[in-house]
Each structure stands twice: as C-alpha cells, then as structure tokens.
Design a protein around this motif. Structure first.
Motif, PDB file in Angstrom:
ATOM      1  N   LYS A 109     -29.828  35.825  29.632  1.00  0.00           N
ATOM      2  CA  LYS A 109     -30.901  35.644  28.646  1.00  0.00           C
ATOM      3  C   LYS A 109     -30.471  34.795  27.451  1.00  0.00           C
ATOM      4  O   LYS A 109     -31.263  34.544  26.552  1.00  0.00           O
ATOM      5  N   LYS A 110     -29.202  34.408  27.450  1.00  0.00           N
ATOM      6  CA  LYS A 110     -28.650  33.603  26.354  1.00  0.00           C
ATOM      7  C   LYS A 110     -28.754  34.337  25.013  1.00  0.00           C
ATOM      8  O   LYS A 110     -29.143  33.764  23.999  1.00  0.00           O
ATOM      9  N   TRP A 111     -28.399  35.597  25.059  1.00  0.00           N
ATOM     10  CA  TRP A 111     -28.336  36.415  23.846  1.00  0.00           C
ATOM     11  C   TRP A 111     -26.897  36.394  23.354  1.00  0.00           C
ATOM     12  O   TRP A 111     -25.999  36.912  24.008  1.00  0.00           O
ATOM     13  N   TYR A 112     -26.672  35.803  22.196  1.00  0.00           N
ATOM     14  CA  TYR A 112     -25.322  35.642  21.675  1.00  0.00           C
ATOM     15  C   TYR A 112     -25.052  36.459  20.417  1.00  0.00           C
ATOM     16  O   TYR A 112     -23.917  36.578  20.001  1.00  0.00           O
ATOM     17  N   ARG A 113     -26.110  36.994  19.807  1.00  0.00           N
ATOM     18  CA  ARG A 113     -25.957  37.811  18.596  1.00  0.00           C
ATOM     19  C   ARG A 113     -26.284  39.249  18.973  1.00  0.00           C
ATOM     20  O   ARG A 113     -27.435  39.578  19.261  1.00  0.00           O
ATOM     21  N   ILE A 114     -25.256  40.085  18.949  1.00  0.00           N
ATOM     22  CA  ILE A 114     -25.365  41.409  19.558  1.00  0.00           C
ATOM     23  C   ILE A 114     -24.843  42.488  18.617  1.00  0.00           C
ATOM     24  O   ILE A 114     -23.793  42.335  18.005  1.00  0.00           O
ATOM     25  N   VAL A 115     -25.588  43.600  18.562  1.00  0.00           N
ATOM     26  CA  VAL A 115     -25.144  44.799  17.849  1.00  0.00           C
ATOM     27  C   VAL A 115     -24.790  45.843  18.904  1.00  0.00           C
ATOM     28  O   VAL A 115     -25.569  46.085  19.824  1.00  0.00           O
ATOM     29  N   ILE A 116     -23.625  46.453  18.771  1.00  0.00           N
ATOM     30  CA  ILE A 116     -23.218  47.529  19.677  1.00  0.00           C
ATOM     31  C   ILE A 116     -23.149  48.815  18.862  1.00  0.00           C
ATOM     32  O   ILE A 116     -22.494  48.861  17.819  1.00  0.00           O
ATOM     33  N   VAL A 117     -23.839  49.853  19.346  1.00  0.00           N
ATOM     34  CA  VAL A 117     -23.872  51.145  18.659  1.00  0.00           C
ATOM     35  C   VAL A 117     -23.013  52.139  19.438  1.00  0.00           C
ATOM     36  O   VAL A 117     -23.223  52.348  20.636  1.00  0.00           O
ATOM     37  N   ALA A 118     -22.056  52.743  18.755  1.00  0.00           N
ATOM     38  CA  ALA A 118     -21.197  53.767  19.370  1.00  0.00           C
ATOM     39  C   ALA A 118     -20.794  54.765  18.292  1.00  0.00           C
ATOM     40  O   ALA A 118     -20.993  54.531  17.103  1.00  0.00           O
ATOM     41  N   SER A 119     -20.229  55.869  18.721  1.00  0.00           N
ATOM     42  CA  SER A 119     -19.779  56.869  17.759  1.00  0.00           C
ATOM     43  C   SER A 119     -18.485  56.413  17.097  1.00  0.00           C
ATOM     44  O   SER A 119     -17.747  55.587  17.635  1.00  0.00           O
ATOM     45  N   SER A 120     -18.206  56.947  15.916  1.00  0.00           N
ATOM     46  CA  SER A 120     -17.086  56.462  15.105  1.00  0.00           C
ATOM     47  C   SER A 120     -15.739  56.603  15.815  1.00  0.00           C
ATOM     48  O   SER A 120     -14.881  55.736  15.678  1.00  0.00           O
ATOM     49  N   ASP A 121     -15.545  57.664  16.585  1.00  0.00           N
ATOM     50  CA  ASP A 121     -14.273  57.827  17.291  1.00  0.00           C
ATOM     51  C   ASP A 121     -14.118  56.802  18.413  1.00  0.00           C
ATOM     52  O   ASP A 121     -13.010  56.426  18.770  1.00  0.00           O
ATOM     53  N   HIS A 122     -15.214  56.326  18.945  1.00  0.00           N
ATOM     54  CA  HIS A 122     -15.214  55.399  20.080  1.00  0.00           C
ATOM     55  C   HIS A 122     -15.183  53.932  19.632  1.00  0.00           C
ATOM     56  O   HIS A 122     -14.785  53.050  20.402  1.00  0.00           O
ATOM     57  N   ILE A 123     -15.593  53.668  18.398  1.00  0.00           N
ATOM     58  CA  ILE A 123     -15.732  52.289  17.905  1.00  0.00           C
ATOM     59  C   ILE A 123     -14.460  51.444  18.067  1.00  0.00           C
ATOM     60  O   ILE A 123     -14.555  50.298  18.514  1.00  0.00           O
ATOM     61  N   PRO A 124     -13.249  51.924  17.745  1.00  0.00           N
ATOM     62  CA  PRO A 124     -12.088  51.039  17.896  1.00  0.00           C
ATOM     63  C   PRO A 124     -11.919  50.507  19.323  1.00  0.00           C
ATOM     64  O   PRO A 124     -11.673  49.316  19.521  1.00  0.00           O
ATOM     65  N   ARG A 125     -12.106  51.377  20.323  1.00  0.00           N
ATOM     66  CA  ARG A 125     -11.966  50.936  21.718  1.00  0.00           C
ATOM     67  C   ARG A 125     -13.151  50.064  22.136  1.00  0.00           C
ATOM     68  O   ARG A 125     -12.980  49.045  22.808  1.00  0.00           O
ATOM     69  N   VAL A 126     -14.342  50.460  21.737  1.00  0.00           N
ATOM     70  CA  VAL A 126     -15.532  49.663  22.044  1.00  0.00           C
ATOM     71  C   VAL A 126     -15.373  48.253  21.466  1.00  0.00           C
ATOM     72  O   VAL A 126     -15.629  47.258  22.145  1.00  0.00           O
ATOM     73  N   LYS A 127     -14.932  48.179  20.238  1.00  0.00           N
ATOM     74  CA  LYS A 127     -14.758  46.882  19.578  1.00  0.00           C
ATOM     75  C   LYS A 127     -13.736  46.025  20.319  1.00  0.00           C
ATOM     76  O   LYS A 127     -13.982  44.853  20.604  1.00  0.00           O
ATOM     77  N   TYR A 128     -12.595  46.599  20.637  1.00  0.00           N
ATOM     78  CA  TYR A 128     -11.559  45.850  21.347  1.00  0.00           C
ATOM     79  C   TYR A 128     -12.077  45.350  22.698  1.00  0.00           C
ATOM     80  O   TYR A 128     -11.931  44.171  23.043  1.00  0.00           O
ATOM     81  N   LEU A 129     -12.698  46.251  23.476  1.00  0.00           N
ATOM     82  CA  LEU A 129     -13.131  45.896  24.826  1.00  0.00           C
ATOM     83  C   LEU A 129     -14.286  44.888  24.820  1.00  0.00           C
ATOM     84  O   LEU A 129     -14.278  43.928  25.598  1.00  0.00           O
ATOM     85  N   PHE A 130     -15.268  45.086  23.962  1.00  0.00           N
ATOM     86  CA  PHE A 130     -16.383  44.144  23.922  1.00  0.00           C
ATOM     87  C   PHE A 130     -15.930  42.767  23.451  1.00  0.00           C
ATOM     88  O   PHE A 130     -16.360  41.747  23.992  1.00  0.00           O
ATOM     89  N   GLN A 131     -15.046  42.708  22.452  1.00  0.00           N
ATOM     90  CA  GLN A 131     -14.543  41.408  22.005  1.00  0.00           C
ATOM     91  C   GLN A 131     -13.725  40.740  23.101  1.00  0.00           C
ATOM     92  O   GLN A 131     -13.809  39.521  23.297  1.00  0.00           O
ATOM     93  N   LYS A 132     -12.941  41.529  23.815  1.00  0.00           N
ATOM     94  CA  LYS A 132     -12.126  40.985  24.902  1.00  0.00           C
ATOM     95  C   LYS A 132     -13.019  40.439  26.016  1.00  0.00           C
ATOM     96  O   LYS A 132     -12.790  39.351  26.535  1.00  0.00           O
ATOM     97  N   VAL A 133     -14.049  41.175  26.384  1.00  0.00           N
ATOM     98  CA  VAL A 133     -14.929  40.764  27.475  1.00  0.00           C
ATOM     99  C   VAL A 133     -15.863  39.629  27.057  1.00  0.00           C
ATOM    100  O   VAL A 133     -16.023  38.646  27.776  1.00  0.00           O
ATOM    101  N   TYR A 134     -16.479  39.743  25.907  1.00  0.00           N
ATOM    102  CA  TYR A 134     -17.481  38.754  25.490  1.00  0.00           C
ATOM    103  C   TYR A 134     -16.853  37.448  25.006  1.00  0.00           C
ATOM    104  O   TYR A 134     -17.380  36.371  25.259  1.00  0.00           O
ATOM    105  N   GLY A 135     -15.775  37.511  24.267  1.00  0.00           N
ATOM    106  CA  GLY A 135     -15.124  36.298  23.784  1.00  0.00           C
ATOM    107  C   GLY A 135     -15.773  35.737  22.521  1.00  0.00           C
ATOM    108  O   GLY A 135     -16.732  36.296  21.980  1.00  0.00           O
ATOM    109  N   ASP A 136     -15.251  34.595  22.083  1.00  0.00           N
ATOM    110  CA  ASP A 136     -15.640  33.994  20.801  1.00  0.00           C
ATOM    111  C   ASP A 136     -17.035  33.382  20.794  1.00  0.00           C
ATOM    112  O   ASP A 136     -17.566  33.075  19.730  1.00  0.00           O
ATOM    113  N   LYS A 137     -17.613  33.174  21.940  1.00  0.00           N
ATOM    114  CA  LYS A 137     -18.933  32.548  22.028  1.00  0.00           C
ATOM    115  C   LYS A 137     -20.033  33.473  21.477  1.00  0.00           C
ATOM    116  O   LYS A 137     -21.112  33.022  21.133  1.00  0.00           O
TER     117      LYS A 137
END
Length: 194
Positions: free
Chosen positions: A101-129
């Motif tokens: 869908k060419k969606w490049y601006r994304i908000v990810i909602v997770a619980s505070s304990d999960h955010i560090p891993r979610v952030k690392y994994l989503f940035q790793k998978v999605y990349g700088d684009k």
C-alpha cells in the motif's frame, strides 16, 4: 500525519478472549485513530504458538471486533493473521500490507515492557525507508508481574540482538531466512509466496 497504526497481538485464550494487555493496546490504537493521527489500523497476529489448543478466534479478529465496538469503522481495520512472534508481526505487516500500500509513516502501539524489543525488531525489519513511531499503551499488570515480564523481554531482546545485529536494517531476504531457520516448527509454506 501517519498512514497506519500497527497493533501487535499480546495474547488470546482458547475461548477467544483477549488478554488485558491486548485490550489496552487496542484502546490506545482507537484513541489515536479517533484523534485522526491516521485512518487505518492493522491488527497483527493469529494466536501465540505457546497455546496448546487453537483458540476459536484470532487475536487480529478479536482486536478488530473490540476496536469496532469502541467506535472504529470496520473498513479501516486490516487483519494480519500469519505472524506468531513479534519479528513476524513486523515482517508480515511490512511485506503483506505496508509495502504493497506504500505506507511509510507508521505508528506501532505496544505495552511499555514490550516496546524496547518491538522497536528493535520493527526498525530492523522495516529499515530506513520507513518513518516509525512507537507509542506505549497503558500499563495493566501489577509490579511483580511487570518485573517478571521485563526479565522475559530483556532475555528476548538479547536473543534478538544475537540473531539480527549482523543483518542490515530492511534486508527482507536475510530476515526471512533467519525467521525460517530459527523457527523450524513454523510452517515454512507461509513464507514461500513472499
């Protein structure tokens, strides 16, 4: 303005009842949706691979139904029902939905304990684009459970770094190879069409 909110699942029981953590995530996503941050929500995940019996409903569908009951339009909610782990939440939402869908601006909602891993994994998978923002839902568990969950998340994040640090951010082929090699009990067929 963002294109989409992604809500990774955080648990459902065999009766199709969401955990309080999953409910809190949906409530936060609906709050953002109503504030017009964006117009679409992706509910991600069928159910935990740790469940012995398959639930009567997927997490994504149960979260969608909850969001609708809280005021979201059904047409604005997309279900992703292939992922079983957080890295797969990132991989499948990217490859099956956001990239298409060419969606490049994304908000990810997770619980505070999960955010560090979610952030690392989503940035790793999605990349700088992609422009990713991470917002935590309200905390819903007591202090002792929270401390236990933080320990679990710390260990999971350590393992994620071990597996992924050598992979370039946004390298779909390397992430797919890692997922299929590190999760030998997962049905490989779900990756073959990507």
């Amino acid at each position: 303005m963002f294109d989409v909110i992604i809500v990774p699942g955080r648990g459902i029981d065999v009766n199709g009842t969401l955990t309080i953590d999953s409910i809190a995530r949906v409530e936060k996503a609906v709050e953002l949706y109503k504030d017009n941050i964006n117009e679409k929500i992706i509910m991600s995940g069928p159910y935990s691979v740790h469940l012995i019996n398959k639930p009567i409903n997927t997490e994504a569908n149960a979260m969608k139904n909850l969001a609708i009951s809280l005021g979201c339009k059904a047409k604005d909610i997309i279900e992703e029902n292939k992922s079983s782990y957080t890295i797969e939440n990132a991989f499948f939402t990217k490859k099956l939905i956001c990239e298409v869908k060419k969606w490049y601006r994304i908000v990810i909602v997770a619980s505070s304990d999960h955010i560090p891993r979610v952030k690392y994994l989503f940035q790793k998978v999605y990349g700088d684009k992609y422009n990713l923002e991470f917002i935590h839902s309200r905390r819903v568990i007591d202090d002792n459970s929270y401390k236990d969950q933080l320990k679990h998340e710390h260990e999971s994040l350590r393992l994620s770094h071990k597996w992924l640090d050598s992979i370039k951010d946004g390298d779909d082929r390397a992430v797919k190879l890692l997922i299929t090699s590190k999760r030998p009990n997962d049905p490989i067929a779900r990756y073959n069409y990507l």
